[in-house]
Design a protein around this motif. Sequence first.
Motif, short mmCIF file in Angstrom:
data_model
loop_
_atom_site.label_atom_id
_atom_site.label_comp_id
_atom_site.label_asym_id
_atom_site.label_seq_id
_atom_site.Cartn_x
_atom_site.Cartn_y
_atom_site.Cartn_z
N UNK A 64 0.83 -1.21 0.00
CA UNK A 64 0.00 0.00 0.00
C UNK A 64 0.86 1.26 0.00
N UNK A 65 1.99 1.19 0.75
CA UNK A 65 2.87 2.37 0.83
C UNK A 65 3.32 2.79 -0.55
N UNK A 66 3.53 1.82 -1.43
CA UNK A 66 3.97 2.09 -2.78
C UNK A 66 2.95 2.94 -3.52
N UNK A 67 1.66 2.58 -3.36
CA UNK A 67 0.62 3.33 -4.05
C UNK A 67 0.35 4.64 -3.35
N UNK A 68 0.45 4.62 -2.01
CA UNK A 68 -0.01 5.79 -1.28
C UNK A 68 0.90 6.98 -1.56
N UNK A 69 2.19 6.73 -1.85
CA UNK A 69 3.06 7.89 -2.10
C UNK A 69 2.57 8.76 -3.24
N UNK A 70 2.28 8.13 -4.38
CA UNK A 70 1.79 8.92 -5.51
C UNK A 70 0.42 9.50 -5.19
N UNK A 71 -0.42 8.68 -4.55
CA UNK A 71 -1.77 9.16 -4.22
C UNK A 71 -1.70 10.37 -3.30
N UNK A 72 -0.77 10.34 -2.33
CA UNK A 72 -0.64 11.46 -1.39
C UNK A 72 -0.18 12.71 -2.12
N UNK A 73 0.81 12.55 -3.00
CA UNK A 73 1.32 13.71 -3.72
C UNK A 73 0.21 14.35 -4.56
N UNK A 74 -0.58 13.50 -5.21
CA UNK A 74 -1.67 14.04 -6.03
C UNK A 74 -2.72 14.73 -5.18
N UNK A 75 -3.05 14.12 -4.05
CA UNK A 75 -4.04 14.74 -3.17
C UNK A 75 -3.51 16.06 -2.63
N UNK A 76 -2.18 16.13 -2.38
CA UNK A 76 -1.57 17.38 -1.93
C UNK A 76 -1.74 18.47 -2.97
N UNK A 77 -1.42 18.16 -4.23
CA UNK A 77 -1.51 19.25 -5.22
C UNK A 77 -2.96 19.63 -5.48
N UNK A 78 -3.87 18.65 -5.36
CA UNK A 78 -5.28 18.99 -5.44
C UNK A 78 -5.64 19.98 -4.34
N UNK A 79 -5.15 19.69 -3.13
CA UNK A 79 -5.45 20.57 -1.99
C UNK A 79 -4.88 21.95 -2.22
N UNK A 80 -3.64 22.03 -2.77
CA UNK A 80 -3.04 23.35 -3.02
C UNK A 80 -3.97 24.20 -3.89
N UNK A 81 -4.46 23.61 -5.00
CA UNK A 81 -5.32 24.37 -5.93
C UNK A 81 -6.59 24.84 -5.25
N UNK A 82 -7.23 23.90 -4.54
CA UNK A 82 -8.53 24.22 -3.96
C UNK A 82 -8.36 25.29 -2.88
N UNK A 83 -7.24 25.24 -2.14
CA UNK A 83 -7.00 26.23 -1.09
C UNK A 83 -6.82 27.61 -1.70
N UNK A 84 -6.09 27.67 -2.84
CA UNK A 84 -5.89 28.95 -3.50
C UNK A 84 -7.24 29.52 -3.94
N UNK A 85 -8.13 28.62 -4.45
CA UNK A 85 -9.46 29.07 -4.89
C UNK A 85 -10.25 29.73 -3.77
N UNK A 86 -10.13 29.21 -2.54
CA UNK A 86 -10.89 29.83 -1.45
C UNK A 86 -10.01 30.78 -0.63
N UNK A 87 -8.94 31.26 -1.28
CA UNK A 87 -8.08 32.30 -0.71
C UNK A 87 -7.42 31.87 0.59
N UNK A 88 -7.05 30.61 0.69
CA UNK A 88 -6.28 30.14 1.83
C UNK A 88 -4.90 29.76 1.30
N UNK A 89 -3.86 30.08 2.06
CA UNK A 89 -2.52 29.78 1.59
C UNK A 89 -2.26 28.27 1.62
N UNK A 90 -1.76 27.69 0.50
CA UNK A 90 -1.42 26.26 0.49
C UNK A 90 -0.41 25.91 1.57
#
Lengths: 427, 376
Positions: free
Chosen positions: B286-312
């Motif tokens: 699972x750790x093997x998959x979770x690394x990429x999944x975590x990175x993608x979820x992180x960048x998703x979070x960065x975008x969404x945070x910028x949209x609602x004017x919160x700093x990533x």
Amino acid sequence: MIVEDITETGVDECDLHGSSSDHSEVHSNDSSATLGTLPGEFVGRRWRVFWMAFKFGIYTILTLGFYRFWMKTRLRRWYWSSVRFGGHPFEYVGDPLEKLLGFLIAVVILAFYICVVNLALMFASFSLFQGDFPAYLLSFLGVVPLWLFAAYRARRYVLARTRWRGIRFSLDPGAWGYVYRALWHWTLTLVSFGVLWPRKTFWLEKYKTDRTSFGSAPLEQHGCWRILFIPFLQVLIPAMCGVALIIWIGETGHFQGVEIGLSCILLFWFGFGVVHYQVQAKRRLTELKSVGEASLTINPSVTVVLRIYILGYGLSGITALIILVPILVIAFSTLDLVDVNLRLYPEISAVLSTWGLTVIGIASYFGLFLMWSALTHAFVTMPLWRHYASVCELRDTETFSVVTQRPRDAFQEAEGFAEALDVGAGI
Amino acid sequence: MSSVIPTVIRVGARPAQLDALGTYFNGESAEAKSVTLHIDECAKALVIKWDGGKVNWLLAQIQLVPDQADQDQLLMANQIHPLARLITDEKLIALRCPNLHRSVVQVNKWRILTWALAAVMAVALIIFVLVPRIADNLADLMPPNGEQALGAATLGHIRGALDQSGTGLSFCTHEAGRNVLNNLTVRLTPGQSLPGLLTVHVLNHDMVNAFALPGGQIVVFRGLIEVAETPEELVAVIAHEIGHVVSRDPTRHALRSAGSIGVLGLLFGDFAGGALLLFLAEQLIEARYSQTAETEADSFAHQILIQIHVSPASLGDMFQRFLQKYGEDEGVMSHFVSHPEMIERIEAARAAVPTNFQPRDLLEVSEWRALKNICS
């Protein structure tokens, strides 16, 4: 169709008393009977098997499970060589490497099946039924035929690797025939709420026995299933009373002194009944077996078997519980739930760092398995073998000297399926 | 028996001649032959003699059958006649046989190697290619109510596992806090194509963690809300979990384990540490998959945070708190948390802040207080 097929050999030669009384009468009058009678004995010592199981268990853990093929082989050699008839020991000639090979073959074949089936079932179960229960049920039902198949194949392998007086045993191929008969008898047993259990015991035993040979001498199971019914009453009656009691409690809502007392009595009776049936079935079935022209007698004692179970499992269980204590402490503390408890013993939590706790936890986890396996070998399996072997006798063996060898059953997959599917056949 | 034929034994390193008794089975019939044994010094052979016949076993070809229960006698075999057996209690014979313990390999080692390779490849192929592929496809095919049921089942297991009393861990449902959380959830999902409804649960447990389950269910532990110092930090974690929901990671994960657990169970089944190894192997895969999944979820979070004017960078701040919280402890957790990936993720979060970014306050002070008290 199945019924006809199963009863095809079912010539009714029923002797409801279950013992081969006609045989024994002949022998009591026959002065030469003792010549051909080979008494059974068990020469293995308890502590030897304890240490073997313990030591091999450690090797198994250290090799991440790979030594288990050697462990199984070596323990079987010991058990087989402990059992003797007329002073001649049995010999187990299975090879650990062939077990490893068989296991690898089974893994390759089963891995695809298991992965695709499990995934498909999980998906279908949640998409169609919104729950995981159907998936578990179906994957269990799907594995039952495989499990029976593996059990028969494992028996074939073990018999093919068993020798006595230099001569091989064998079990004819017929695993799928066994699977569909076993499924049929299990269905009948379930439909009849367990009443037809002895019928299942008898016919499956007959299927296996009639396909077994000692060299050129075929084994045969005589008798009929009804000989097992009387001992089965000791299981059936408490079970039925138990059901009646549960219905009564459900109807009236009473669960006090009398009901508690009754359920305890029924529970003990049921437990006794199960062991009693196991022993009596073994006795009646064995006495109605023949090996070529020879026959068997066996006179096991329910009391002895019951004592072995209670003392053996009691001792193993208590030891396991003692080893379990540190594991429980670790389990709770890693789940952050034991904070309260450890605060009561600050000195303990101070001394034991988390790493220390982890090491102790893992050590006692393995210790638990090791002790359980070694103790059950020394106090359950071995005493049971000793008891059954010492009350068994082979009669009319004069013709054994003309029994000839049979060809080797190569059987490359060994007991791989049973190993992969955990059909754990005792030892 | 020894009274019939006297046994003469010369004790010493090389007994010159040996007359002993035994039982011989020729491996062709079940007849037990009573035999006498002596050593022919010229031929370097054991002569096995019975009424009307004899056979010679070369000393160098004699082997002992191991693991016998009766240690007062020897069970001997011959390399050349593998079916024949000789039993004798004259243990001195053993001194004269040089290759007693040489084992005969009956199985071709290349066959084992071939099949071992095949088994490893099959399992690897299944676990790393087949199961993830099928899981990905099935995850997209699964109807929303199926996913919800899967999530509900998993949530039930987790609540049961974390609670000692057996009744299951309780949800935090203080009304004011719930309202704030609901508003935040709506603000976090503007125009996102979600696979169904999104629900954020708060579980009453002091673990500092949050995770996403199949069917758009996100679980935040009370511990996380307590550790978060600003609403932005908390929202950043929720945004990260929404990232998982959008890419259906939890559903894939559940299907992947359903497929691979059974296969791994085949390998480790029937031995002491089997369950433990099974668990560890699952975690590693699972750790093997979770690394990429975590990175993608992180960048998703960065975008969404910028949209609602919160700093990533708030996501990075929250990770920093994980490090502080668990980094001090000695133990298994700290090993995973202080992993270099965590530092990288903090840096990535800080790097995601656009130049001239003007953050706005996410919540009023009173709203934040209500959210903090959601479990009261």
